[in-house]
Design a protein around this motif. Structure first.
Motif, short mmCIF file in Angstrom:
data_model
loop_
_atom_site.label_atom_id
_atom_site.label_comp_id
_atom_site.label_asym_id
_atom_site.label_seq_id
_atom_site.Cartn_x
_atom_site.Cartn_y
_atom_site.Cartn_z
N GLY A 112 4.75 -4.03 -17.30
CA GLY A 112 4.65 -5.47 -17.09
C GLY A 112 3.61 -5.89 -16.07
O GLY A 112 3.41 -7.10 -15.86
N LEU A 113 2.92 -4.94 -15.45
CA LEU A 113 1.89 -5.29 -14.47
C LEU A 113 0.62 -5.76 -15.18
O LEU A 113 0.21 -5.15 -16.17
CB LEU A 113 1.56 -4.09 -13.58
N PRO A 114 -0.02 -6.81 -14.69
CA PRO A 114 -1.26 -7.29 -15.32
C PRO A 114 -2.41 -6.32 -15.10
O PRO A 114 -2.44 -5.58 -14.11
CB PRO A 114 -1.52 -8.62 -14.61
N GLY A 115 -3.37 -6.35 -16.02
CA GLY A 115 -4.50 -5.44 -15.93
C GLY A 115 -5.30 -5.59 -14.67
O GLY A 115 -5.76 -4.60 -14.08
N VAL A 116 -5.49 -6.81 -14.19
CA VAL A 116 -6.26 -7.02 -12.96
C VAL A 116 -5.60 -6.32 -11.79
O VAL A 116 -6.27 -5.69 -10.96
CB VAL A 116 -6.42 -8.52 -12.68
N LEU A 117 -4.28 -6.39 -11.70
CA LEU A 117 -3.58 -5.75 -10.59
C LEU A 117 -3.64 -4.23 -10.72
O LEU A 117 -3.82 -3.52 -9.72
CB LEU A 117 -2.14 -6.23 -10.52
N ARG A 118 -3.49 -3.72 -11.91
CA ARG A 118 -3.59 -2.27 -12.12
C ARG A 118 -4.98 -1.77 -11.75
O ARG A 118 -5.13 -0.69 -11.15
CB ARG A 118 -3.25 -1.92 -13.57
N LEU A 119 -6.01 -2.56 -12.11
CA LEU A 119 -7.36 -2.20 -11.72
C LEU A 119 -7.52 -2.26 -10.20
O LEU A 119 -8.13 -1.36 -9.59
CB LEU A 119 -8.36 -3.13 -12.39
N LEU A 120 -7.00 -3.31 -9.58
CA LEU A 120 -7.09 -3.43 -8.13
C LEU A 120 -6.48 -2.21 -7.44
O LEU A 120 -7.06 -1.66 -6.49
CB LEU A 120 -6.38 -4.70 -7.66
N GLU A 121 -5.33 -1.78 -7.90
CA GLU A 121 -4.70 -0.61 -7.29
C GLU A 121 -5.60 0.62 -7.45
O GLU A 121 -5.75 1.42 -6.51
CB GLU A 121 -3.33 -0.34 -7.91
N GLY A 122 -6.22 0.77 -8.63
CA GLY A 122 -7.12 1.90 -8.83
C GLY A 122 -8.33 1.85 -7.92
O GLY A 122 -8.76 2.87 -7.37
N LEU A 123 -8.90 0.66 -7.74
CA LEU A 123 -10.07 0.52 -6.87
C LEU A 123 -9.72 0.83 -5.42
O LEU A 123 -10.47 1.53 -4.72
CB LEU A 123 -10.63 -0.90 -6.99
N ASN A 166 5.88 -13.79 -7.83
CA ASN A 166 6.47 -12.51 -7.44
C ASN A 166 7.41 -12.03 -8.55
O ASN A 166 8.61 -12.21 -8.49
CB ASN A 166 7.22 -12.68 -6.11
N GLY A 167 6.83 -11.43 -9.59
CA GLY A 167 7.61 -11.00 -10.73
C GLY A 167 8.34 -9.71 -10.47
O GLY A 167 8.07 -8.97 -9.52
N THR A 168 9.27 -9.41 -11.36
CA THR A 168 10.07 -8.20 -11.23
C THR A 168 9.20 -6.95 -11.30
O THR A 168 9.43 -5.98 -10.56
CB THR A 168 11.14 -8.15 -12.34
N ALA A 169 8.20 -6.94 -12.18
CA ALA A 169 7.33 -5.77 -12.32
C ALA A 169 6.60 -5.47 -11.02
O ALA A 169 6.47 -4.30 -10.63
CB ALA A 169 6.32 -5.99 -13.45
N ILE A 170 6.15 -6.51 -10.33
CA ILE A 170 5.45 -6.30 -9.06
C ILE A 170 6.41 -5.77 -8.01
O ILE A 170 6.09 -4.85 -7.25
CB ILE A 170 4.79 -7.62 -8.61
N GLN A 171 7.62 -6.34 -7.95
CA GLN A 171 8.63 -5.86 -7.00
C GLN A 171 8.97 -4.40 -7.26
O GLN A 171 9.11 -3.60 -6.32
CB GLN A 171 9.88 -6.72 -7.09
N ASP A 172 9.09 -4.04 -8.54
CA ASP A 172 9.42 -2.66 -8.88
C ASP A 172 8.30 -1.72 -8.43
O ASP A 172 8.57 -0.62 -7.92
CB ASP A 172 9.65 -2.52 -10.38
N ARG A 173 7.05 -2.12 -8.65
CA ARG A 173 5.93 -1.27 -8.24
C ARG A 173 5.87 -1.15 -6.73
O ARG A 173 5.61 -0.06 -6.19
CB ARG A 173 4.62 -1.83 -8.80
N GLN A 174 6.11 -2.23 -6.02
CA GLN A 174 6.15 -2.18 -4.56
C GLN A 174 7.19 -1.19 -4.08
O GLN A 174 6.97 -0.43 -3.13
CB GLN A 174 6.44 -3.57 -3.99
N ALA A 175 8.36 -1.20 -4.73
CA ALA A 175 9.44 -0.30 -4.33
C ALA A 175 9.05 1.16 -4.55
O ALA A 175 9.33 2.03 -3.70
CB ALA A 175 10.71 -0.63 -5.11
N VAL A 176 8.36 1.44 -5.66
CA VAL A 176 7.91 2.81 -5.93
C VAL A 176 6.90 3.26 -4.88
O VAL A 176 6.98 4.36 -4.33
CB VAL A 176 7.30 2.90 -7.35
N LEU A 177 5.92 2.41 -4.59
CA LEU A 177 4.91 2.74 -3.60
C LEU A 177 5.53 2.98 -2.23
O LEU A 177 5.14 3.91 -1.50
CB LEU A 177 3.87 1.62 -3.51
#
Length: 317
Positions: A189-200, A267-278
């Protein structure tokens, strides 16, 4: 180096690394005088120097490297993205050679069934727009991170296929390799821009770290070969302690990225879930690094303390 991005320090560390690179090139290459900045900082030249110093067959001769360096500089100058004019190249000799070495380093995983089938891809117009959107986000919401990336990264090379989400390597310093799947919305559920940002942020930090460690080591000199091999939160195979230490810095920075993205968007659920994993992965990395504090230099110990502070306070403080 600090966990907080710092462009001026990144510039100094990179200058030190480039001096080291020029010294790798033997005098019979005819390069006794200072090299032009566009050539010296070009990842293909860095790869060329490392290959010669390691008695490997270079992916390209020096004249070809110069041609590719000129073409890379020309592409950068006409980049349509005002936020970050960086080269988004297609396949080049140094990138192909670096990818091949990266695949070879995964032999132990491949032998256990991990599938690796990846090639260098051409950027599409849509992917370039996604890249520019990510750069614009950093320009507005984390300008210090973007400034550091500008001083650290010369090229962002796109991968297509499965088995490698992204990587970087000091032997082609200045390149970020990212799988094009990182530019698309994920099944999580994470948007492509955010996934790219994390990679960068992730791979840009590895580039910064490699230059910083050459300038001011984080492990006590002489202990690298004796340092333990440890399990890390981001790789299934055991990694050297230095790899774990890099992961800690990457994870803490990515936590801050998500905090900034959350502040700027829903602040969607997908973002919260990814924050928790990180966050979980960062605490795991910190705990393992703490066990080996005695092997860290003062600079390394300062990074460890900074990571602990940031993990226990607001991510954007």
């Amino acid at each position: 180096m600090s966990i907080a991005p710092h462009a001026e320090d990144a510039f100094a560390e990179r200058a030190h690394l480039l001096q080291h690179i020029q010294r790798l090139l033997p005098s019979d290459q005819g390069e006794t005088s200072p090299l032009p900045a566009d050539l010296l900082s070009y990842p293909g030249f860095i790869s060329h120097a490392y290959e010669i110093s390691a008695d490997l067959a270079p992916a390209a001769d020096l004249a070809e490297v110069r041609r590719h360096a000129d073409a890379s500089a020309a592409r950068t100058k006409v980049s349509p993205c005002s936020a970050w004019a960086v080269d988004l190249p297609a396949r080049e000799p140094h990138s192909a050679a670096t990818l091949q070495r990266a695949i070879q380093q995964l032999d132990s995983l491949i032998s256990t069934g991990h599938r690796v089938d990846v090639t260098i891809a051409q950027w599409s117009d849509q992917e370039r727009r996604t890249f520019c959107a990510a750069s614009c986000f950093l320009a507005e919401h984390w300008p210090a991170m973007l400034d550091e990336l500008r001083h650290t990264v010369r090229q962002v090379t796109l991968l297509d296929g499965v088995g490698i989400a992204g990587f970087s390597n000091i032997t082609a310093h200045g390149v970020i390799f990212l799988n094009r799947q990182r530019l698309r919305a994920g099944s999580d559920g994470l948007p492509g821009v955010l996934r790219l940002l994390e990679g960068l942020v992730h791979e840009g930090t590895h580039n910064r770290y490699n230059a910083a460690d050459l300038h001011t080591p984080f492990l006590i000199p002489g202990t690298g070969a004796q340092a333990p091999v440890v399990q890390t939160p981001l790789r299934p195979d055991p990694r050297p302690l230095m790899g774990l230490f890099q992961q800690l810095i990457v994870l803490v920075r990515c936590i801050e990225l998500y905090a900034r993205f959350t502040a700027a968007a829903t602040n969607g659920t997908a973002i919260q879930d990814r924050q928790a994993v990180l966050s979980r992965q960062a605490y795991e990395a910190y705990a393992e690094c703490e066990k080996h504090r005695a092997l860290l230099t003062d600079a390394g110990a300062q990074i460890l303390a900074d990571a602990f502070h940031r993990l226990n306070t607001s991510p954007t403080t």
